[in-house]
Each structure stands twice: as structure tokens, then as C-alpha cells.
Design a protein around this motif. Structure first.
Motif, PDB file in Angstrom:
ATOM      1  N   UNK A  15       0.846  -1.199   0.000  1.00 46.34           N
ATOM      2  CA  UNK A  15       0.000   0.000   0.000  1.00 46.34           C
ATOM      3  C   UNK A  15       0.876   1.242   0.000  1.00 46.34           C
ATOM      4  N   UNK A  16       1.931   1.209   0.808  1.00 44.45           N
ATOM      5  CA  UNK A  16       2.846   2.348   0.864  1.00 44.45           C
ATOM      6  C   UNK A  16       3.519   2.619  -0.465  1.00 44.45           C
ATOM      7  N   UNK A  17       3.864   1.557  -1.169  1.00 44.54           N
ATOM      8  CA  UNK A  17       4.487   1.732  -2.488  1.00 44.54           C
ATOM      9  C   UNK A  17       3.531   2.430  -3.454  1.00 44.54           C
ATOM     10  N   UNK A  18       2.277   2.025  -3.424  1.00 41.40           N
ATOM     11  CA  UNK A  18       1.287   2.662  -4.291  1.00 41.40           C
ATOM     12  C   UNK A  18       1.129   4.137  -3.924  1.00 41.40           C
ATOM     13  N   UNK A  19       0.962   4.426  -2.629  1.00 46.70           N
ATOM     14  CA  UNK A  19       0.809   5.811  -2.184  1.00 46.70           C
ATOM     15  C   UNK A  19       2.070   6.628  -2.473  1.00 46.70           C
ATOM     16  N   UNK A  53      -3.585   6.213   0.978  1.00 45.78           N
ATOM     17  CA  UNK A  53      -2.948   5.711   2.186  1.00 45.78           C
ATOM     18  C   UNK A  53      -3.966   5.389   3.289  1.00 45.78           C
ATOM     19  N   UNK A  54      -4.899   6.280   3.539  1.00 49.76           N
ATOM     20  CA  UNK A  54      -5.894   6.067   4.609  1.00 49.76           C
ATOM     21  C   UNK A  54      -6.715   4.799   4.373  1.00 49.76           C
ATOM     22  N   UNK A  55      -7.305   4.706   3.212  1.00 49.08           N
ATOM     23  CA  UNK A  55      -8.159   3.549   2.931  1.00 49.08           C
ATOM     24  C   UNK A  55      -7.332   2.269   2.827  1.00 49.08           C
ATOM     25  N   UNK A  56      -6.210   2.338   2.153  1.00 52.88           N
ATOM     26  CA  UNK A  56      -5.390   1.143   1.979  1.00 52.88           C
ATOM     27  C   UNK A  56      -4.837   0.609   3.283  1.00 52.88           C
ATOM     28  N   UNK A  57      -4.272   1.484   4.084  1.00 49.19           N
ATOM     29  CA  UNK A  57      -3.697   1.008   5.345  1.00 49.19           C
ATOM     30  C   UNK A  57      -4.786   0.629   6.343  1.00 49.19           C
ATOM     31  N   UNK A  58      -5.847   1.408   6.370  1.00 50.73           N
ATOM     32  CA  UNK A  58      -6.922   1.081   7.309  1.00 50.73           C
ATOM     33  C   UNK A  58      -7.577  -0.254   7.000  1.00 50.73           C
ATOM     34  N   UNK A  59      -7.891  -0.476   5.753  1.00 50.18           N
ATOM     35  CA  UNK A  59      -8.612  -1.697   5.369  1.00 50.18           C
ATOM     36  C   UNK A  59      -7.696  -2.893   5.103  1.00 50.18           C
ATOM     37  N   UNK A  60      -6.587  -2.657   4.443  1.00 50.82           N
ATOM     38  CA  UNK A  60      -5.733  -3.760   4.000  1.00 50.82           C
ATOM     39  C   UNK A  60      -4.595  -4.034   4.986  1.00 50.82           C
ATOM     40  N   UNK A  61      -3.800  -3.031   5.279  1.00 51.65           N
ATOM     41  CA  UNK A  61      -2.621  -3.249   6.124  1.00 51.65           C
ATOM     42  C   UNK A  61      -2.994  -3.670   7.533  1.00 51.65           C
ATOM     43  N   UNK A  66     -12.882   0.508  10.028  1.00 52.20           N
ATOM     44  CA  UNK A  66     -12.676   1.946  10.171  1.00 52.20           C
ATOM     45  C   UNK A  66     -13.879   2.648  10.781  1.00 52.20           C
ATOM     46  N   UNK A  67     -13.614   3.341  11.838  1.00 52.52           N
ATOM     47  CA  UNK A  67     -14.578   4.239  12.463  1.00 52.52           C
ATOM     48  C   UNK A  67     -14.044   5.627  12.154  1.00 52.52           C
ATOM     49  N   UNK A  68     -14.567   6.219  11.085  1.00 58.03           N
ATOM     50  CA  UNK A  68     -13.989   7.443  10.535  1.00 58.03           C
ATOM     51  C   UNK A  68     -13.913   8.580  11.551  1.00 58.03           C
ATOM     52  N   UNK A  69     -14.890   8.673  12.437  1.00 58.19           N
ATOM     53  CA  UNK A  69     -14.859   9.747  13.442  1.00 58.19           C
ATOM     54  C   UNK A  69     -13.701   9.560  14.424  1.00 58.19           C
ATOM     55  N   UNK A  70     -13.252   8.331  14.598  1.00 51.12           N
ATOM     56  CA  UNK A  70     -12.131   8.029  15.488  1.00 51.12           C
ATOM     57  C   UNK A  70     -10.811   7.972  14.723  1.00 51.12           C
TER      58      UNK A  70
END
Length: 133
Positions: A15-19, A53-61, A66-70
Motif C-alpha cells: 500500500x505504501x508503495x502505491x501511495x 494511504x488512509x483507505x489502503x492502510x486502514x482496510x488492507x494493512x 474503520x470508524x472514521x470519526x475516530x
């Protein structure tokens, strides 16, 4: 190193490589095609990579529900810290040391992900603690 941690590092790297490619590609395009100075070019690249980065690391890594408010405010805080680090590296390498932007982007691609992994793993994508009974 446990298999779980190794798997997490592998996913983080992907994910980091893509971002990072998004960040570097946008920064270099802004610099070469639009004549942006190094800092605005870096900022444009950084902004382009944040959603990936947010979606990839949160969901995949980190396989987080994900609780977006948190999680989102924590992620944005970590992103601001990473931006400061990235901008500082870019400033020192291009202005103080006189190296080209591409060299600064390579240094950023090593240092920032290492620091980000630690923040994401131990703070950003941790589960919210329930308070009270």
C-alpha cells in the motif's frame, strides 16, 4: 518476527508503495510540467497520496473496521506529522544541500514510511477504548 507482523509489513509495503508512487509522480509532474518549486510540488504529491494511504492502510494493512470519526482525525494528525517530516527533508536536501528534487523524493520514500508504520500500528489504527461500565 512473527508471521502476523511480517504479513502486516508486507501489506504496508504494498500500500505504501502505491501511495508513494502517487506522491512522487504527482510531485515530479508538478515540478516538470507546471514549474512548481520543490515545496509546493511535494505538497501536491503528498495530498494526492493521502486518500490512497488512509483507505489502503486502514482496510488492507491493519484490517481495521474503520470508524472514521475516530480513525480519520488520528490519520490526519499522523499525515500532518509525515508532511512536516517530508517537507523538512525536501527543504534540507534541495535547499541546504543543493540536491535535485528526485533525490529528496527518494530519501522521503524511505524515512517517512518507517515513521508512519509505527504511528499507524500503535496509534492511528488502534481500536477505540470504551470508557465507563
Amino acid at each position: 518476527m512473527s508471521a502476523g507482523l511480517l504479513s502486516q509489513i508486507t501489506r504496508f509495503t504494498g500500500i505504501g508503495a502505491i501511495a508513494t508512487l502517487v506522491h512522487m509522480g504527482v510531485a515530479l509532474l508538478c515540478s516538470s510540467l507546471f514549474g512548481f518549486e520543490p515545496q509546493p510540488a511535494n505538497f501536491a504529491g503528498f495530498c494526492a497520496a493521502v486518500g490512497v494511504s488512509y483507505m489502503g492502510h486502514g482496510r488492507v494493512t491493519f484490517d481495521t473496521n474503520l470508524k472514521h470519526r475516530f480513525h480519520a482525525p488520528r490519520f490526519l494528525t499522523a499525515s500532518a506529522l509525515a508532511l512536516g517530516l517530508s517537507s523538512g527533508l525536501t527543504q534540507v536536501i534541495t535547499v541546504k544541500l543543493g540536491h535535485p528534487l528526485a533525490f529528496a523524493m527518494l530519501a522521503m520514500a524511505v524515512v517517512v514510511p518507517l515513521c508512519s508504520f509505527l504511528l499507524y500500528k500503535f496509534w492511528v489504527f488502534s481500536e477505540p477504548q470504551r470508557s465507563g461500565p
